[in-house]
Design an enzyme around this catalytic site. Structure first.
Site: not given
Ligand SMILES: NC(=O)c1ccc[n+]([C@@H]2O[C@H](COP(=O)([O-])OP(=O)(O)OC[C@H]3O[C@@H](n4cnc5c(N)ncnc54)[C@H](O)[C@@H]3O)[C@@H](O)[C@H]2O)c1
Length: 503
Positions: A124, A145, A157, A195
């Site tokens: 993000s 995204h 996106e 954003n």
């Molecule tokens: N949550 C939101 O609202 C949102 C919205 C848009 C984008 N994002 C982006 O999406 C991504 C994930 O966010 P999320 O909220 O799902 O996070 P989250 O913490 O729920 O999940 C992340 C997962 O990645 C795993 N992980 C960490 N390192 C790893 C690796 N090297 N290889 C494989 N798995 C690995 C973790 O064990 C975890 O299960 C981030 O980059 C975040 O910025 C999040």
């Protein structure tokens, strides 16, 4: 590169957290094979169970057929190692928001996938370029995204890094469509599109609060009732969490080289530092009782005053003001009797500036915002030293006509004009710097943030000349370049051209 429409198209998802699970679900619903992988042992299998449970709920709600969901379950593969991505056509990364973690993972993915496999990141906030820089084939790296919760949020996106090749972007657009999303193409830039464009709403609400012109409850009520927003900026910040929106505001502001248009306020930072994150901590801009209900002061102006019988309308004539006075049962006087309230439909101007240029009696002057929807609520504004009786008489007449009244202190552009013009201006600037097409800017903000109109549509709704004039006056009165009109807006307003006219 295989066609995204191939029946056996295979999508890998790295990271089985909240986002990974949502992306997996829409991938399965799009008829593709999905390989979910997570670094934490057992996390991918647990995520598969979560996705299955959500799909089962859709069967219960009769949104999906049981046999289709059974087929989807057969197409989900849980992997504990990156090697599981070997046959994938595209891998989407959704792991922790940490550049080093993502860079390491991209290198690992590149080592196992085919040379024509696309690799997208769901980051993000990290530049696509900074992830791609460690990759061997930079042309196949892009941003994809999604928004949370993925199955409910239609927008995705597709972010083109400096070295992303056109076929990569095209394939990811098709992939997003196959997942049932609406893709918009965006250039790699801080905050991408949503954003970045979303900063205007919250930061301008905060700025009005900082000036002491209105309270959060007043600003939220005006945004809902007059601006058509589902939520006001303060309600929205408390809902998304100040632990999320303050850092995003700060990153976008600093990455845009401290452009004052994107600046937030010290109060926003203070809430962040204090751990007052909003609903999740029980206090943010508002307090929440244990059941989650908001404890907020009323945004409505209450008065026992008798409704004004007659007022003198001064300043530029505006049919919207005449209509409002008529509907409120107020007679428009033909000359000043020295006692009646003076009303003016101000655009981007505060009462003090209007008095300075017109010589009007500031004690009896009541500014009225005639822009936007005034059928439910009207905003009244007075100068320092004003006689409250003049305002209360106008307010009482508006209340009698079935409207609610928000009475604020002096503010160039009231509340709705300021916030809407700022959203429009930032959307125009995004068009000017070519981050996305005007059509996609509007589409993204409506789908990604639930705005009733996109930024450029808001400029059209206010009127281009009016939007430009509001911004010019805001800049002149505050002396703040935060309000400088975008050249995109300025040129089209000056030339009388439609807002989507290309350069
Ligand atoms: N949550 C939101 O609202 C949102 C919205 C848009 C984008 N994002 C982006 O999406 C991504 C994930 O966010 P999320 O909220 O799902 O996070 P989250 O913490 O729920 O999940 C992340 C997962 O990645 C795993 N992980 C960490 N390192 C790893 C690796 N090297 N290889 C494989 N798995 C690995 C973790 O064990 C975890 O299960 C981030 O980059 C975040 O910025 C999040």
């Amino acid at each position: 590169m295989r066609a995204v429409s191939s029946t056996d198209y295979r999508v890998g998802i790295a990271g089985a957290g909240a986002m990974g699970q949502g992306i997996a679900q829409v991938g399965l619903m799009g008829g593709m094979t999905v390989v979910v992988q997570d670094a934490k042992a057992g996390a991918a299998a647990a995520a598969a169970e979560q996705v299955f449970a959500r799909l089962d709920r859709l069967v219960e709600k009769q949104r999906l057929a049981a046999q289709d969901v059974a087929a989807m379950k057969d197409r989900l593969v849980a992997a504990d190692a990156v090697a599981g991505f070997a046959d994938c056509d595209t891998v989407i990364e959704a792991v922790f928001e940490d550049l080093e973690v993502k860079q390491t993972l991209f290198r690992e993915i590149e080592a196992v996938v085919r040379p024509d496999c696309l690799i997208a990141t769901n980051t993000s906030s990290l530049p696509i370029a900074s992830i791609a820089r460690v990759c061997e084939h930079k042309g196949r790296i892009a941003g994809m995204h999604f928004f949370n919760p993925v199955p409910l949020m239609q927008l995705v996106e597709i972010i083109k890094g400096p070295e992303t090749e056109a076929p990569t972007v095209q394939a990811l657009i098709e992939l997003g469509k196959r997942m049932g999303r609406t893709p918009v193409e965006v250039k790699d830039s801080p905050g991408f599109l949503v954003n970045l464009a979303g900063r205007a709403f919250s930061t301008e609400g905060l700025r009005i609060q900082q000036e002491g012109a209105a309270t959060p409850a007043q600003i939220d009520a005006v945004c809902r009732d007059c601006g058509g927003f589902r939520m006001g900026p303060f309600e929205l910040m408390d809902l998304t969490g100040i632990d999320v929106n303050y850092p995003v505001s700060h990153i976008v502001f600093s990455e845009f080289q401290y452009d004052p248009r994107l600046k937030t306020t010290p109060h926003h930072k203070l809430l962040y530092e204090a751990g007052r994150f909003g609903r999740k901590t029980g206090v943010g801009h508002y307090r929440y009782d244990p059941a989650g209900a908001v404890e907020a002061p009323s945004p409505d102006h209450e008065t026992d005053a008798a409704p004004a019988k007659g007022v003198l309308s001064i300043g530029e004539s505006d049919p919207r003001l005449s209509d409002l006075l008529y509907e409120a049962g107020i007679e428009a006087l033909s000359h000043d009797d020295g006692a009646a309230p003076l009303v003016a439909a101000l655009l981007g101007e505060d009462c003090s500036s209007f008095v300075a240029r017109s010589g009007a009696d500031h004690r009896r002057l009541v500014g009225i915002d005639v822009t936007g929807d005034t059928s439910k609520r009207v905003t009244l504004m007075t100068a320092p030293g004003a006689d409250p009786a003049a305002r209360d008489a106008v307010a009482a007449a508006a209340v009698r006509s079935g409207r609610k009244v928000t009475a604020i202190k002096d503010s160039p552009g009231f509340i709705a004009q300021r916030i809407r013009a700022m959203i429009a201006n930032l959307g125009c600037e995004i068009a000017q710097i070519g981050l996305a097409t005007p059509e996609d800017i509007d589409l993204a903000l409506k789908l990604g943030l639930n705005y009733p109109l996109g930024p450029l549509e808001i400029a059209e709704d206010l009127g281009l000349e009016e939007t430009h004039g509001i911004m010019q006056r805001l800049q002149a009165i505050t002396g703040d370049d935060r309000y400088r009109p975008s050249l995109w807006l300025r040129r089209r307003a000056l030339l009388g051209l439609p807002i989507r006219t290309p350069d």
